[in-house]
Scaffold this motif. Structure first.
Motif, PDB file in Angstrom:
ATOM      1  N   VAL A  12       0.838  -1.204   0.000  1.00  0.00           N
ATOM      2  CA  VAL A  12       0.000   0.000   0.000  1.00  0.00           C
ATOM      3  C   VAL A  12       0.873   1.255   0.000  1.00  0.00           C
ATOM      4  N   ALA A  13       1.911   1.275   0.854  1.00  0.00           N
ATOM      5  CA  ALA A  13       2.796   2.438   0.934  1.00  0.00           C
ATOM      6  C   ALA A  13       3.521   2.668  -0.391  1.00  0.00           C
ATOM      7  N   LEU A  14       4.006   1.576  -0.993  1.00  0.00           N
ATOM      8  CA  LEU A  14       4.741   1.677  -2.259  1.00  0.00           C
ATOM      9  C   LEU A  14       3.844   2.166  -3.392  1.00  0.00           C
ATOM     10  N   ILE A  15       2.682   1.542  -3.543  1.00  0.00           N
ATOM     11  CA  ILE A  15       1.776   1.890  -4.643  1.00  0.00           C
ATOM     12  C   ILE A  15       1.258   3.328  -4.496  1.00  0.00           C
ATOM     13  N   THR A  16       0.941   3.722  -3.266  1.00  0.00           N
ATOM     14  CA  THR A  16       0.466   5.094  -3.046  1.00  0.00           C
ATOM     15  C   THR A  16       1.525   6.111  -3.440  1.00  0.00           C
ATOM     16  N   THR A  17       2.772   5.850  -3.055  1.00  0.00           N
ATOM     17  CA  THR A  17       3.867   6.771  -3.384  1.00  0.00           C
ATOM     18  C   THR A  17       4.054   6.878  -4.895  1.00  0.00           C
ATOM     19  N   ILE A  18       4.002   5.736  -5.578  1.00  0.00           N
ATOM     20  CA  ILE A  18       4.185   5.732  -7.032  1.00  0.00           C
ATOM     21  C   ILE A  18       3.086   6.517  -7.728  1.00  0.00           C
ATOM     22  N   PHE A  19       1.828   6.242  -7.373  1.00  0.00           N
ATOM     23  CA  PHE A  19       0.713   6.902  -8.057  1.00  0.00           C
ATOM     24  C   PHE A  19       0.616   8.381  -7.696  1.00  0.00           C
ATOM     25  N   ALA A  20       0.991   8.741  -6.465  1.00  0.00           N
ATOM     26  CA  ALA A  20       0.997  10.159  -6.103  1.00  0.00           C
ATOM     27  C   ALA A  20       2.030  10.908  -6.920  1.00  0.00           C
ATOM     28  N   SER A  21       3.165  10.254  -7.162  1.00  0.00           N
ATOM     29  CA  SER A  21       4.224  10.871  -7.950  1.00  0.00           C
ATOM     30  C   SER A  21       3.840  10.969  -9.426  1.00  0.00           C
ATOM     31  N   LEU A  22       3.165   9.933  -9.944  1.00  0.00           N
ATOM     32  CA  LEU A  22       2.830   9.893 -11.368  1.00  0.00           C
ATOM     33  C   LEU A  22       1.584  10.691 -11.723  1.00  0.00           C
ATOM     34  N   LEU A  23       0.552  10.563 -10.897  1.00  0.00           N
ATOM     35  CA  LEU A  23      -0.752  11.115 -11.250  1.00  0.00           C
ATOM     36  C   LEU A  23      -1.152  12.341 -10.447  1.00  0.00           C
ATOM     37  N   GLY A  24      -0.422  12.617  -9.369  1.00  0.00           N
ATOM     38  CA  GLY A  24      -0.780  13.742  -8.519  1.00  0.00           C
ATOM     39  C   GLY A  24      -0.624  15.074  -9.229  1.00  0.00           C
ATOM     40  N   LYS A  25      -1.447  16.029  -8.830  1.00  0.00           N
ATOM     41  CA  LYS A  25      -1.380  17.370  -9.393  1.00  0.00           C
ATOM     42  C   LYS A  25      -1.252  18.386  -8.255  1.00  0.00           C
ATOM     43  N   GLY A  26      -0.638  19.512  -8.550  1.00  0.00           N
ATOM     44  CA  GLY A  26      -0.503  20.554  -7.542  1.00  0.00           C
ATOM     45  C   GLY A  26       0.314  20.076  -6.353  1.00  0.00           C
ATOM     46  N   TRP A  27      -0.213  20.365  -5.144  1.00  0.00           N
ATOM     47  CA  TRP A  27       0.500  20.005  -3.918  1.00  0.00           C
ATOM     48  C   TRP A  27       0.648  18.492  -3.757  1.00  0.00           C
ATOM     49  N   ILE A  28      -0.303  17.721  -4.271  1.00  0.00           N
ATOM     50  CA  ILE A  28      -0.257  16.264  -4.123  1.00  0.00           C
ATOM     51  C   ILE A  28       1.023  15.701  -4.736  1.00  0.00           C
ATOM     52  N   LYS A  29       1.421  16.208  -5.885  1.00  0.00           N
ATOM     53  CA  LYS A  29       2.595  15.709  -6.575  1.00  0.00           C
ATOM     54  C   LYS A  29       3.889  16.022  -5.808  1.00  0.00           C
ATOM     55  N   LEU A  30       3.824  17.004  -4.918  1.00  0.00           N
ATOM     56  CA  LEU A  30       5.007  17.419  -4.179  1.00  0.00           C
ATOM     57  C   LEU A  30       5.252  16.585  -2.922  1.00  0.00           C
ATOM     58  N   ILE A  31       4.266  15.794  -2.490  1.00  0.00           N
ATOM     59  CA  ILE A  31       4.408  15.062  -1.224  1.00  0.00           C
ATOM     60  C   ILE A  31       4.128  13.570  -1.378  1.00  0.00           C
ATOM     61  N   PRO A  32       4.687  12.892  -2.382  1.00  0.00           N
ATOM     62  CA  PRO A  32       4.384  11.473  -2.561  1.00  0.00           C
ATOM     63  C   PRO A  32       4.871  10.606  -1.402  1.00  0.00           C
ATOM     64  N   ILE A  33       6.030  10.928  -0.842  1.00  0.00           N
ATOM     65  CA  ILE A  33       6.555  10.124   0.268  1.00  0.00           C
ATOM     66  C   ILE A  33       5.674  10.271   1.500  1.00  0.00           C
ATOM     67  N   LEU A  56       1.513   7.968   5.141  1.00  0.00           N
ATOM     68  CA  LEU A  56       0.169   8.081   5.724  1.00  0.00           C
ATOM     69  C   LEU A  56      -0.718   6.909   5.308  1.00  0.00           C
ATOM     70  N   ALA A  57      -0.630   6.492   4.038  1.00  0.00           N
ATOM     71  CA  ALA A  57      -1.452   5.372   3.559  1.00  0.00           C
ATOM     72  C   ALA A  57      -1.045   4.075   4.248  1.00  0.00           C
ATOM     73  N   GLY A  58       0.259   3.845   4.380  1.00  0.00           N
ATOM     74  CA  GLY A  58       0.732   2.640   5.056  1.00  0.00           C
ATOM     75  C   GLY A  58       0.348   2.628   6.525  1.00  0.00           C
ATOM     76  N   TYR A  59       0.416   3.789   7.164  1.00  0.00           N
ATOM     77  CA  TYR A  59       0.062   3.895   8.585  1.00  0.00           C
ATOM     78  C   TYR A  59      -1.438   3.647   8.775  1.00  0.00           C
ATOM     79  N   ALA A  60      -2.247   4.231   7.884  1.00  0.00           N
ATOM     80  CA  ALA A  60      -3.695   4.020   7.966  1.00  0.00           C
ATOM     81  C   ALA A  60      -4.054   2.554   7.754  1.00  0.00           C
ATOM     82  N   THR A  61      -3.376   1.903   6.834  1.00  0.00           N
ATOM     83  CA  THR A  61      -3.606   0.474   6.597  1.00  0.00           C
ATOM     84  C   THR A  61      -3.272  -0.345   7.838  1.00  0.00           C
ATOM     85  N   SER A  62      -2.195   0.014   8.515  1.00  0.00           N
ATOM     86  CA  SER A  62      -1.798  -0.685   9.743  1.00  0.00           C
ATOM     87  C   SER A  62      -2.881  -0.550  10.812  1.00  0.00           C
ATOM     88  N   LEU A  63      -3.431   0.637  10.953  1.00  0.00           N
ATOM     89  CA  LEU A  63      -4.488   0.857  11.944  1.00  0.00           C
ATOM     90  C   LEU A  63      -5.737   0.032  11.611  1.00  0.00           C
TER      91      LEU A  63
END
Length: 456
Positions: free
Chosen positions: A166-187, A192-199
């Motif tokens: 989940v953490a890996l895929i989220t980072t990749i897609f945020a980097s590839l498909l993100g726009k504006g501020w989203i593209k700047l914070i893929p890591i 956050l996605a990996g942490y939420a999945t753990s919870l």
């Protein structure tokens, strides 16, 4: 033109929120380095803020950049902490900052051409590749739920792979498909996605059920029925002085770590050229590359004195500057002040320490692979013919020495790993005859920085 969009320094209270946003963009990458290397995240926040302020003083508040944890030093920090401990590792990192200062002095005396000759892409490219490749096993072990050396289980394999994925895929897609501020914070989004999945896995009982049926085999079993322990957060004080660690002298650590600074030092040019293009000002001439290099070196040495990771300019923040057109360097002063204030929030460090290992493992798979690709791209963009005997010899020796673990006992010190690979690469480049070899660099310095985190 408003104060925000002007390239002239202006420090006003109304820009405080914009400065905090700049820190938010850098936050994920900033804290990732200490979390991976065993350093204190609150100290890293403090040294990032303090280091940026030092940089601004040296460059007379000319350049709108933010300095924070350098990815290029992750491998030597991990090895150094495991081998000599944090204080000795800090000695090596302090010396790396001193190397930047020396390079800055040489540039003042001999000009930029000297650095082009001593550190061409045929040296820096493979050194960057070694930095990424040498850490590949650590990333895989952590993504699978084991300790970095693979000797014990921290999270059952099935659970770990879900979280890391989940953490890996989220980072990749945020980097590839993100726009504006989203593209700047893929890591940051990946964490956050990996942490939420753990919870979620904890709340649904999946973690406990998987742990109960888990067979650790011959490895030690340190798994538990939950992934996130909020008890540490409750126990942590709201406000606390960061756990500063001061360096102790260790020549072996110095010789091991200093050569690692070769790659980020040469790529510093790329950082300054990038922000120059964004702001429309030639920062290579004013305040001068020799001063920006000096500021980077002093910031790195200051961080090491206090127990923090080396500093480097952050491309995420440069991207945010381009997005907002906030060229005023005073905004980075506010980002620095925000980082220093947050460093004294004890519960922040406690929250960061509850992040499960597989979350970091998923991010590391992409991160270390990306660093390796950046090294390859450094060679490709330089246009050197790697089949020429001279170039082949330099690249081959650097890669095999670095990845293969070659080391030499020099009576008073042992030299090996990335440090040995970097030193040997520089020496071979200076010693081997250059008949029919390529020029060291293209007409323009084309920097490709291992710390350009958003280029994942």
């Amino acid at each position: 033109m408003s104060d925000v969009h002007s390239t002239e320094y202006s420090f006003k209270p109304k820009d405080a929120l914009l400065g905090a946003q700049m820190l938010f963009v850098a936050f994920g990458a900033l804290v990732l380095v200490p979390l991976l290397t065993g350093l204190d995240a609150n100290v890293a926040l403090f040294t990032a803020g303090a280091g940026t302020l030092v940089f601004q003083v040296v460059t007379r508040g000319r350049v709108p950049v933010f300095l924070a944890s350098s990815f290029a030093f992750i491998a030597p920090i991990i090895y150094g902490v495991q081998t000599w401990g944090i204080p000795s590792t800090m000695c090596g990192l302090f010396a790396a900052g001193v190397l930047y200062v020396i390079i800055s002095t040489l540039i003042r005396i001999f000009g930029v051409g000297m650095l082009r000759r001593v550190l061409p892409p045929v040296v820096t490219g493979p050194v960057i590749m070694v930095i990424g490749l040498i850490l590949a096993p650590v990333a895989v072990h952590m993504a699978l739920g084991r300790t970095g050396d693979g000797s014990a289980w921290l999270v059952p394999n099935t659970t770990a792979m879900i979280i890391a994925g989940v953490a890996l895929i989220t980072t990749i897609f945020a980097s590839l498909l993100g726009k504006g501020w989203i593209k700047l914070i893929p890591i940051l989004l990946g964490i956050l996605a990996g942490y939420a999945t753990s919870l979620i896995l904890d709340a649904t009982g999946f973690t406990a059920a998987t742990q109960a049926a888990f067979d650790p085999g011959q490895l030690q079993n340190w798994t538990g029925p939950t992934l996130v322990n909020f008890g540490k957060i409750a126990e942590a004080p709201l406000l606390a002085v960061p756990n500063f660690t001061f360096p102790t002298w260790n020549l072996e650590a110095v010789l091991f770590i200093v050569p690692v600074a070769i790659a980020p030092a040469i790529e510093h040019f790329g950082d300054i050229l990038a922000i120059s293009g964004i702001a429309g000002k030639d920062y290579v001439k004013d305040p001068g590359i020799q001063n920006t290099m000096l500021g980077d070196g002093l910031a790195t040495s200051l961080a090491a004195v206090l127990g923090g990771p080396p500093n480097t300019t952050y491309s995420e923040v440069s991207g945010a500057v381009a997005l907002t057109r906030a060229f005023n360097p005073g905004i980075m002063t506010w980002a620095s002040i925000t980082a220093i204030v947050l460093a004294f929030v004890g519960k922040l460090g406690a929250v960061l320490n509850t992040i499960p290992v597989p979350v970091m493992g998923g991010i590391m798979i992409l991160l270390f692979g990306a660093i390796t690709v950046i090294g390859i791209n450094t060679l490709v963009r330089a246009g050197n013919d790697l089949m020429l005997p001279r170039n082949m010899a330099i690249v081959a020796v650097i890669l095999v020495f670095g990845i293969g673990g070659m080391s030499f006992d020099l009576v008073i010190v042992k030299l090996g790993g990335i440090g040995l690979a970097g030193i040997v690469g520089v020496l071979l480049n200076l010693i081997l005859p250059c008949k029919d070899c390529n020029d060291p660099l293209p007409d323009e310095i084309k920097g490709t920085d291992p710390d350009h985190h958003t280029d994942l």
